[in-house]
Design a protein around this motif. Structure first.
Motif, mmCIF file in Angstrom:
data_model
loop_
_atom_site.group_PDB
_atom_site.id
_atom_site.type_symbol
_atom_site.label_atom_id
_atom_site.label_comp_id
_atom_site.label_asym_id
_atom_site.label_seq_id
_atom_site.Cartn_x
_atom_site.Cartn_y
_atom_site.Cartn_z
ATOM 1 N N ILE A 163 47.777 33.699 22.291
ATOM 2 C CA ILE A 163 46.751 32.852 22.043
ATOM 3 C C ILE A 163 45.913 32.227 23.127
ATOM 4 C CG2 ILE A 163 48.538 32.009 20.386
ATOM 5 C CD1 ILE A 163 49.287 29.809 22.494
ATOM 6 N N HIS A 164 46.014 32.832 24.353
ATOM 7 C CA HIS A 164 45.297 32.436 25.425
ATOM 8 C C HIS A 164 43.909 32.856 25.566
ATOM 9 C CE1 HIS A 164 48.998 30.751 26.747
ATOM 10 N NE2 HIS A 164 49.552 32.133 26.725
ATOM 11 N N ARG A 165 42.808 31.783 25.500
ATOM 12 C CA ARG A 165 41.707 32.124 25.534
ATOM 13 C C ARG A 165 41.011 33.091 26.417
ATOM 14 N NH1 ARG A 165 37.332 29.697 22.886
ATOM 15 N NH2 ARG A 165 38.758 27.928 22.146
ATOM 16 N N GLU A 166 41.319 33.172 27.787
ATOM 17 C CA GLU A 166 40.844 34.224 28.670
ATOM 18 C C GLU A 166 41.296 35.483 28.308
ATOM 19 O OE1 GLU A 166 40.701 34.997 33.444
ATOM 20 O OE2 GLU A 166 41.689 32.954 32.614
ATOM 21 N N THR A 167 42.251 35.648 27.911
ATOM 22 C CA THR A 167 42.737 37.001 27.426
ATOM 23 C C THR A 167 42.306 37.415 26.209
ATOM 24 O OG1 THR A 167 45.222 36.520 28.222
ATOM 25 C CG2 THR A 167 45.077 38.571 27.111
ATOM 26 N N ILE A 168 42.246 36.578 25.159
ATOM 27 C CA ILE A 168 41.602 36.850 24.026
ATOM 28 C C ILE A 168 40.173 37.579 24.185
ATOM 29 C CG2 ILE A 168 40.355 35.668 21.721
ATOM 30 C CD1 ILE A 168 42.573 33.817 21.884
ATOM 31 N N GLN A 169 39.293 36.992 25.010
ATOM 32 C CA GLN A 169 37.956 37.431 25.330
ATOM 33 C C GLN A 169 37.907 38.656 26.033
ATOM 34 O OE1 GLN A 169 36.501 34.129 27.724
ATOM 35 N NE2 GLN A 169 35.684 32.773 25.660
ATOM 36 N N TYR A 170 38.974 38.727 27.030
ATOM 37 C CA TYR A 170 38.977 40.207 27.656
ATOM 38 C C TYR A 170 39.373 41.286 26.657
ATOM 39 C CZ TYR A 170 41.097 43.835 30.665
ATOM 40 O OH TYR A 170 41.275 45.038 31.293
ATOM 41 N N ILE A 171 40.399 40.883 25.832
ATOM 42 C CA ILE A 171 40.716 42.091 24.865
ATOM 43 C C ILE A 171 39.885 42.476 23.734
ATOM 44 C CG2 ILE A 171 43.066 42.127 25.636
ATOM 45 C CD1 ILE A 171 43.780 40.413 22.718
ATOM 46 N N ARG A 172 38.853 41.570 23.548
ATOM 47 C CA ARG A 172 37.796 41.466 22.389
ATOM 48 C C ARG A 172 38.487 41.300 21.256
ATOM 49 N NH1 ARG A 172 35.481 46.197 25.796
ATOM 50 N NH2 ARG A 172 36.371 47.655 24.146
ATOM 51 N N PRO A 203 46.907 41.889 30.574
ATOM 52 C CA PRO A 203 46.474 41.844 32.018
ATOM 53 C C PRO A 203 46.253 40.374 32.106
ATOM 54 C CG PRO A 203 45.526 43.920 31.151
ATOM 55 C CD PRO A 203 46.159 43.255 30.009
ATOM 56 N N GLY A 204 46.716 40.013 33.390
ATOM 57 C CA GLY A 204 46.571 38.547 33.819
ATOM 58 C C GLY A 204 47.582 37.512 33.128
ATOM 59 N N LEU A 238 40.659 49.848 28.212
ATOM 60 C CA LEU A 238 41.801 49.345 29.030
ATOM 61 C C LEU A 238 42.158 50.609 30.062
ATOM 62 C CD1 LEU A 238 43.842 47.095 29.312
ATOM 63 C CD2 LEU A 238 45.547 48.483 27.569
ATOM 64 N N ALA A 239 42.017 51.885 29.725
ATOM 65 C CA ALA A 239 42.407 52.924 30.554
ATOM 66 C C ALA A 239 41.595 52.998 31.693
ATOM 67 C CB ALA A 239 42.313 54.188 29.511
ATOM 68 N N ILE A 240 40.265 52.635 31.580
ATOM 69 C CA ILE A 240 39.252 52.519 32.619
ATOM 70 C C ILE A 240 39.447 51.423 33.710
ATOM 71 C CG2 ILE A 240 36.835 52.061 33.202
ATOM 72 C CD1 ILE A 240 36.204 53.227 30.630
ATOM 73 N N ASP A 241 39.883 50.329 33.270
ATOM 74 C CA ASP A 241 40.469 49.090 33.886
ATOM 75 C C ASP A 241 41.806 49.816 34.666
ATOM 76 O OD1 ASP A 241 38.470 47.692 33.144
ATOM 77 O OD2 ASP A 241 39.370 46.306 32.326
ATOM 78 N N PHE A 242 42.441 50.204 33.997
ATOM 79 C CA PHE A 242 43.870 50.784 34.720
ATOM 80 C C PHE A 242 43.669 51.717 35.795
ATOM 81 C CE2 PHE A 242 47.751 53.192 34.675
ATOM 82 C CZ PHE A 242 48.662 52.253 35.059
ATOM 83 N N ALA A 243 42.461 52.675 35.484
ATOM 84 C CA ALA A 243 42.251 53.626 36.542
ATOM 85 C C ALA A 243 41.815 53.032 37.792
ATOM 86 C CB ALA A 243 41.431 54.622 35.984
ATOM 87 N N GLN A 244 41.074 51.911 37.522
ATOM 88 C CA GLN A 244 40.391 51.182 38.816
ATOM 89 C C GLN A 244 41.529 50.178 39.265
ATOM 90 O OE1 GLN A 244 36.617 49.623 36.872
ATOM 91 N NE2 GLN A 244 35.623 51.396 36.735
ATOM 92 N N ARG A 245 42.761 50.186 38.809
ATOM 93 C CA ARG A 245 43.507 49.368 39.503
ATOM 94 C C ARG A 245 43.248 47.613 39.170
ATOM 95 N NH1 ARG A 245 45.616 52.688 44.903
ATOM 96 N NH2 ARG A 245 45.954 54.633 43.742
ATOM 97 N N LYS A 246 42.562 47.455 38.187
ATOM 98 C CA LYS A 246 42.634 46.119 37.795
ATOM 99 C C LYS A 246 43.669 45.480 37.252
ATOM 100 C CE LYS A 246 37.640 46.587 36.932
ATOM 101 N NZ LYS A 246 36.562 46.452 35.617
ATOM 102 N N PHE A 247 44.671 45.968 36.819
ATOM 103 C CA PHE A 247 45.994 45.245 36.609
ATOM 104 C C PHE A 247 47.075 46.254 36.803
ATOM 105 C CE2 PHE A 247 44.596 47.517 32.734
ATOM 106 C CZ PHE A 247 45.508 48.031 32.125
ATOM 107 N N ASP A 248 48.226 45.713 36.730
ATOM 108 C CA ASP A 248 49.601 46.596 36.759
ATOM 109 C C ASP A 248 50.111 46.415 35.295
ATOM 110 O OD1 ASP A 248 49.352 47.337 39.511
ATOM 111 O OD2 ASP A 248 50.195 45.071 39.959
ATOM 112 N N ILE A 249 50.839 47.887 34.925
ATOM 113 C CA ILE A 249 51.572 47.942 33.792
ATOM 114 C C ILE A 249 53.212 47.291 34.070
ATOM 115 C CG2 ILE A 249 52.651 50.216 34.012
ATOM 116 C CD1 ILE A 249 50.670 48.612 31.041
ATOM 117 N N LEU A 250 53.653 46.917 33.225
ATOM 118 C CA LEU A 250 55.061 46.169 33.240
ATOM 119 C C LEU A 250 55.984 47.274 33.615
ATOM 120 C CD1 LEU A 250 55.415 43.395 30.711
ATOM 121 C CD2 LEU A 250 55.037 43.100 33.043
#
Length: 325
Positions: A163-172, A203-204, A238-250
């Motif tokens: 429900i969080h706006r920043e995440t909503i925008q990030y995941i399109r 992420p985030g 998302l795989a591109i961002d993960f490869a660029q280490r923009k976030f960590d997986i749980l």
């Protein structure tokens, strides 16, 4: 507070619901209805949600067409053959899974839904879609089918995720929370149960934000929830961002910690359809620990027992949520 149990589990599982209502477990047959999505065809976007695979999360569905139209009966028959050892006699659920399964003319939807409902092995439909693809004509069709097939159920699965706006925008995601809220109430008004998809570990997002999403859902008349860990699949942005280490997986331990807090906070009237998730082995990049689903569930259940977790333990909304349809 008195501890509530649903069979052997401290949460209201889909398995318990099925055995209580039907006396047996029901299995889903994934079906490809031949649709796309407004985040892919240019109506909203062309790239899809950031985590969604090229198959629209429908890699487990059979795709069989006759003269370019989905052969629903054939797909169901193939699906039954694949799970014959688990459930030789049924009944089964026709699960319209890939992409957005109300995103077509009503004439097309009526044809494929009635084809599934007319199959002798099908107990009901589960239709995965978006809240912004439930127009008045689609709702009227769902109500019509519910009345025409009273012995079978019709469920609608909605991809909320957060429900969080920043995440909503990030995941399109492509729609506001108000659109989701209207869809939930529209479905409830025509007695169509809704199942909400929530992704944990986006992420985030913090644990507190994820719990806020659960508390938000407690205020709506939803039938069920799917709690899904974030999968990173090849071929996605998302795989591109993960490869660029923009976030960590749980990690498994981190996911379990968050999941158990969500179960504690979830309304005891909501059926939990999923505690984890299945990522296609040939596409999954991370988390690799999720590939052993049985071991993951065993770990989750062990932690539930040891930590005295049960659904609704922290639920405080009282009787404000209407009962399950």
């Amino acid at each position: 507070m008195e501890r509530r149990l649903w069979g052997e589990r401290p949460y209201y599982s889909l398995d318990y619901y099925f055995k209580s209502v039907y006396g047996t477990k029901l299995y889903k047959i994934a079906i490809d209805g031949g649709m796309t999505c407004p985040t892919r065809d240019g109506s909203i976007d062309t790239d899809g949600c950031i985590f969604c695979s090229a198959g629209g999360s429908g890699e487990f569905a059979a795709s069989v067409c006759v003269k370019d139209e989905p052969d629903i009966h054939r797909q169901i028959d193939l699906g039954i053959e694949q799970i014959r050892e688990k459930s030789p006699y049924g009944p089964y659920i026709a699960y319209f899974q890939p992409f957005t399964n109300t995103y077509a003319p009503v004439s097309c939807l009526r044809k494929i839904y009635t084809a599934a409902l007319s199959h002798p092995g099908i107990a009901g439909l589960s239709i995965a879609t978006r809240p912004d693809c439930l127009g008045e004509d689609v709702l009227a069709l769902l109500e019509e089918l519910r009345e025409c097939y009273p012995s079978q159920f019709i469920w609608v699965e909605l991809g909320l995720q957060t429900i969080h706006r920043e995440t909503i925008q990030y995941i399109r995601r492509g729609y506001e929370n108000s659109v989701f809220e209207k869809a939930i109430h529209d479905l409830y008004s025509i007695r169509i149960p809704s199942i909400v998809h929530v992704i944990l570990g986006l992420p985030g997002e913090t644990k507190e934000q994820m719990l806020t999403t659960i508390e938000y859902l407690n205020t709506f008349p939803i039938f069920g929830i799917k709690l899904q860990l974030l999968h990173v699949l090849s071929g996605t942005d998302l795989a591109i961002d993960f490869a660029q280490r923009k976030f960590d997986i749980l990690t498994l331990e981190e996911y379990t910690e968050i999941l158990l807090a969500c179960v504690n906070s979830l309304s005891p009237e909501t059926v939990i359809h999923r505690l984890t998730g299945d990522g296609p082995k040939d596409l999954l990049i991370a988390p690799t620990w999720s590939l052993n689903k049985k071991a993951v569930l065993n770990h989750i259940h062990k932690e539930m027992r040891e930590r005295n977790v049960w659904q609704g333990k922290k639920y405080t909304a009282g009787d404000t949520v209407p009962p399950i349809l």
